[in-house]
Design a protein around this motif. Structure first.
Motif, mmCIF file in Angstrom:
data_model
loop_
_atom_site.group_PDB
_atom_site.id
_atom_site.type_symbol
_atom_site.label_atom_id
_atom_site.label_comp_id
_atom_site.label_asym_id
_atom_site.label_seq_id
_atom_site.Cartn_x
_atom_site.Cartn_y
_atom_site.Cartn_z
ATOM 1 N N ILE A 106 0.838 -1.191 0.000
ATOM 2 C CA ILE A 106 0.000 0.000 0.000
ATOM 3 C C ILE A 106 0.878 1.247 0.000
ATOM 4 N N HIS A 107 0.576 2.157 -0.928
ATOM 5 C CA HIS A 107 1.377 3.359 -1.153
ATOM 6 C C HIS A 107 0.536 4.603 -0.898
ATOM 7 N N LEU A 108 1.089 5.550 -0.121
ATOM 8 C CA LEU A 108 0.490 6.860 0.086
ATOM 9 C C LEU A 108 1.272 7.896 -0.704
ATOM 10 N N HIS A 109 0.564 8.692 -1.477
ATOM 11 C CA HIS A 109 1.189 9.826 -2.132
ATOM 12 C C HIS A 109 1.336 10.976 -1.133
ATOM 13 N N GLY A 110 2.353 11.794 -1.330
ATOM 14 C CA GLY A 110 2.439 13.069 -0.643
ATOM 15 C C GLY A 110 3.020 13.052 0.755
ATOM 16 N N HIS A 111 3.119 11.887 1.385
ATOM 17 C CA HIS A 111 3.604 11.801 2.751
ATOM 18 C C HIS A 111 4.528 10.597 2.912
ATOM 19 N N THR A 112 5.420 10.713 3.877
ATOM 20 C CA THR A 112 6.232 9.578 4.314
ATOM 21 C C THR A 112 5.751 9.193 5.700
ATOM 22 N N PHE A 113 5.465 7.922 5.896
ATOM 23 C CA PHE A 113 4.924 7.466 7.169
ATOM 24 C C PHE A 113 5.934 6.581 7.892
ATOM 25 N N LYS A 114 5.684 6.370 9.170
ATOM 26 C CA LYS A 114 6.514 5.463 9.959
ATOM 27 C C LYS A 114 5.721 4.187 10.219
ATOM 28 N N VAL A 115 6.302 3.040 9.850
ATOM 29 C CA VAL A 115 5.690 1.745 10.154
ATOM 30 C C VAL A 115 5.960 1.452 11.623
ATOM 31 N N ILE A 116 4.881 1.293 12.412
ATOM 32 C CA ILE A 116 5.065 1.195 13.861
ATOM 33 C C ILE A 116 4.568 -0.114 14.461
ATOM 34 N N GLY A 117 3.841 -0.941 13.698
ATOM 35 C CA GLY A 117 3.358 -2.173 14.308
ATOM 36 C C GLY A 117 2.692 -3.094 13.314
ATOM 37 N N SER A 118 2.602 -4.376 13.702
ATOM 38 C CA SER A 118 1.972 -5.398 12.874
ATOM 39 C C SER A 118 1.348 -6.452 13.767
ATOM 40 N N SER A 119 0.209 -6.964 13.349
ATOM 41 C CA SER A 119 -0.437 -8.050 14.082
ATOM 42 C C SER A 119 0.317 -9.354 13.951
ATOM 43 N N LYS A 120 1.287 -9.418 13.015
ATOM 44 C CA LYS A 120 2.048 -10.650 12.776
ATOM 45 C C LYS A 120 3.316 -10.725 13.622
ATOM 46 N N GLY A 121 3.588 -9.681 14.410
ATOM 47 C CA GLY A 121 4.790 -9.719 15.238
ATOM 48 C C GLY A 121 5.497 -8.391 15.245
ATOM 49 N N ASP A 122 6.687 -8.394 15.820
ATOM 50 C CA ASP A 122 7.469 -7.167 15.939
ATOM 51 C C ASP A 122 7.934 -6.689 14.565
ATOM 52 N N VAL A 123 8.026 -5.382 14.426
ATOM 53 C CA VAL A 123 8.592 -4.788 13.217
ATOM 54 C C VAL A 123 9.704 -3.840 13.629
ATOM 55 N N VAL A 124 10.660 -3.641 12.730
ATOM 56 C CA VAL A 124 11.662 -2.599 12.918
ATOM 57 C C VAL A 124 11.017 -1.285 12.511
ATOM 58 N N PRO A 125 10.783 -0.352 13.436
ATOM 59 C CA PRO A 125 10.178 0.920 13.029
ATOM 60 C C PRO A 125 11.022 1.578 11.936
ATOM 61 N N HIS A 126 10.378 1.991 10.859
ATOM 62 C CA HIS A 126 11.117 2.584 9.756
ATOM 63 C C HIS A 126 10.198 3.490 8.949
ATOM 64 N N TRP A 127 10.812 4.472 8.295
ATOM 65 C CA TRP A 127 10.083 5.373 7.416
ATOM 66 C C TRP A 127 9.879 4.710 6.057
ATOM 67 N N ALA A 128 8.724 4.967 5.457
ATOM 68 C CA ALA A 128 8.425 4.366 4.157
ATOM 69 C C ALA A 128 7.331 5.175 3.472
ATOM 70 N N ASP A 129 7.164 4.934 2.183
ATOM 71 C CA ASP A 129 5.999 5.454 1.466
ATOM 72 C C ASP A 129 5.117 4.328 0.961
ATOM 73 N N THR A 130 5.626 3.090 1.052
ATOM 74 C CA THR A 130 4.888 1.900 0.630
ATOM 75 C C THR A 130 5.182 0.807 1.645
ATOM 76 N N THR A 131 4.151 0.083 2.061
ATOM 77 C CA THR A 131 4.362 -1.008 3.009
ATOM 78 C C THR A 131 3.566 -2.231 2.593
ATOM 79 N N ILE A 132 4.187 -3.393 2.747
ATOM 80 C CA ILE A 132 3.511 -4.654 2.434
ATOM 81 C C ILE A 132 2.578 -5.024 3.580
ATOM 82 N N VAL A 133 1.371 -5.420 3.215
ATOM 83 C CA VAL A 133 0.417 -5.944 4.188
ATOM 84 C C VAL A 133 0.078 -7.368 3.757
ATOM 85 N N ALA A 134 0.473 -8.323 4.576
ATOM 86 C CA ALA A 134 0.286 -9.738 4.244
ATOM 87 C C ALA A 134 -1.167 -10.146 4.443
#
Length: 498
Positions: free
Chosen positions: A432-460
């Motif tokens: 999933i990609h957002l135009h115009g902004h950079t977001f921080k990935v902060i959590g997942s129901s599948k387990g821990d994530v490394v917090p990181h900045w992104a404009d596109t994130t995979i959702v399983a």
């Protein structure tokens, strides 16, 4: 065999272009991310372009969308016709603080624009036809002017008829330099894509119902920089930065390195405290920057590997050459921190975005009767697939209205932090990609994530991913799946910052 957008004769789909303002002024609706605003091209109001200061340091670039040939399949197969922004690879390098002035000319037989993927730029420069600008018709030009606020690895591509245009190669790379505290000895750009061609270099279907309704239509001709398993010569004992971009329309890559240790130092162009690489998952449109030390023995090779396969696939190799460089023991250096506003999580409002199959066909405008009496199904007109498989929050693109853009899925208040919980209710991956902004990935129901900045994130499948950002960039922005067949069959919408 599908024809290139640069070589198609007039068809029912393209008859709309020959009608020009007549069709646009009809205000009939929208198609595949290219919504027809009421009143047509001439009367539509678009956001205002930024004013470039008189003393700005400017990088001027000419970008012409053209048809060209490239030897993709192995000889004796003939060259394959592809699309590009020039006669060769297009890599634009800027220094942080520079403005980009990109004069775009469209030499295709259908309209196009340039979307600057991942750049936090003014809304008027985002390159979404009928949303942020008028489409650039065949033979027309449009100049993009903006100052990228962030360093990093980005790319650009069309945002209409994307399956056809991106699928035939229309993409370029934008690198904004100035983030290194310790220079690398070599900076290597690796652009991954599959081509939907056979052994004779002929195109196979770029889009299929089976692919669009599931995980996407995959190609078998896997390339880095348009080459099959290329070997790149880099300094022996040198420090190498690998900028890896997945510009494929469907393929997921689990990026790994064999033969050396490597660290991830940036995600989607944004600095990340060095993370020792085991593998890093990249969906379409996602990027990762790596740092590594090459072996000292000339001729030694390391491999870039895709582990997202039944068996690891070697994508490219790096070969050490020359007299080994004399360097101290290797310690990965972090990049300079980003200037992205830090979201304030405590008390932030949460918006849920549900990814689902579409329960009903999109509400399309009525058929269009052409001057010769023939009927043009509106879904064929510009760049919308006539089939709808996907939806965001139950709404496939296009929405119910026949006269204006679909309403925003949500309106965010400028300056506030928001958490977006992306809920995948389908059995397939969605980047999933957002135009115009950079977001921080902060959590997942599948387990821990490394917090990181992104404009596109995979959702399983069946996953919930939480991202957070400060809504500081006003305008109407696209949000969509970057598996392009999903985008063009419903999984796309608008969010507003006001």
């Amino acid at each position: 065999m599908p024809r290139l957008p640069g070589q198609n004769p007039v068809t029912r789909r393209r008859a709309i272009y020959s009608l020009g303002g007549v069709v646009l002024a009809a205000g009939l609706g929208y198609a595949g991310g290219c919504a027809l605003a009421k009143g047509g091209k001439g009367s539509q109001t678009y956001p205002q372009a930024p004013v470039m200061p008189a003393d700005a340091k400017v990088h001027k670039q000419t970008l012409t969308a053209i048809r060209r040939s490239r030897q993709l399949a192995a000889p004796p197969a003939p060259p394959t016709d592809i699309l590009g922004y020039s006669d060769g690879p297009t890599i634009i390098r800027l220094q942080q603080g520079e403005w980009l002035e990109a004069a775009f000319t469209n030499r295709l037989h259908e309209h196009s624009t340039i979307h600057w993927h991942g750049i936090r730029l003014p809304n008027a420069m985002d390159g979404v036809p009928y949303l942020t600008q008028a489409p650039v018709m065949p033979g027309e030009s449009f100049t993009y002017r903006f100052q990228p606020p962030d360093t990093g690895t980005f790319f650009f591509h069309p945002h209409c008829s994307t399956v056809e245009q991106l699928g035939h190669g229309l993409a370029g790379i934008l690198i904004v330099e100035g983030d290194e505290v310790r220079p690398h000895d070599h900076d290597l750009v690796c652009v991954y894509r599959d081509w939907r061609i056979d052994k004779d270099g002929k195109y196979q279907p770029l889009m299929t119902d089976a692919g669009a309704s599931k995980a996407g239509t995959f190609g078998d001709h896997r390339t880095i920089n348009d080459q099959v398993q290329p070997v790149f010569k880099v300094p022996a004992g040198g420090d190498v930065r690998v900028r890896f971009l997945n510009v494929d329309m469907s393929r997921v890559v689990d990026l790994g390195i064999v033969g050396a240790d490597a660290w991830v130092i940036a995600t989607d162009g944004n600095p990340l405290p060095p993370q020792k690489l085991k593998s890093w998952r990249l969906g379409p449109a996602m990027r990762a920057d790596l740092t590594l030390r090459m072996p000292h023995v000339a001729g030694t090779r390391i491999q870039l590997v895709n582990y997202y396969s039944a068996q690891p696939i070697v994508m490219a190799e790096l070969e050490a050459e020359g007299t080994p460089l004399d360097r101290p023991a290797f310690v990965p250096a972090a990049l300079k921190p980003a200037s992205i506003p830090e979201p304030q999580i405590d008390g932030a409002e949460t918006f849920q975005l549900r990814l689902s199959a579409s329960s009903a066909p999109a509400d399309l405008p009525p058929d269009l009767v052409l001057p010769d009496g023939s009927v043009l199904r509106y879904a064929d007109a510009l760049c919308l697939s006539p089939k709808t498989f996907w939806a965001l929050n139950g709404q496939p693109w296009p929405s119910a209205s026949h006269e204006v853009l679909p309403p925003p899925l949500v309106t965010f208040q400028r300056g506030k932090t928001y958490i977006v919980e992306i809920i995948n209710q389908t059995p397939h991956i969605h980047p999933i990609h957002l135009h115009g902004h950079t977001f921080k990935v902060i959590g997942s129901s599948k387990g821990d994530v490394v917090p990181h900045w992104a404009d596109t994130t995979i959702v399983a499948p069946k996953e919930r991913v939480k991202v957070a950002f400060v809504a500081d960039n006003p305008g109407d922005w696209m949000i969509h799946c970057h598996i392009i067949e999903h985008q063009e069959t419903g999984m796309m919408g608008i969010y507003r910052v006001a």
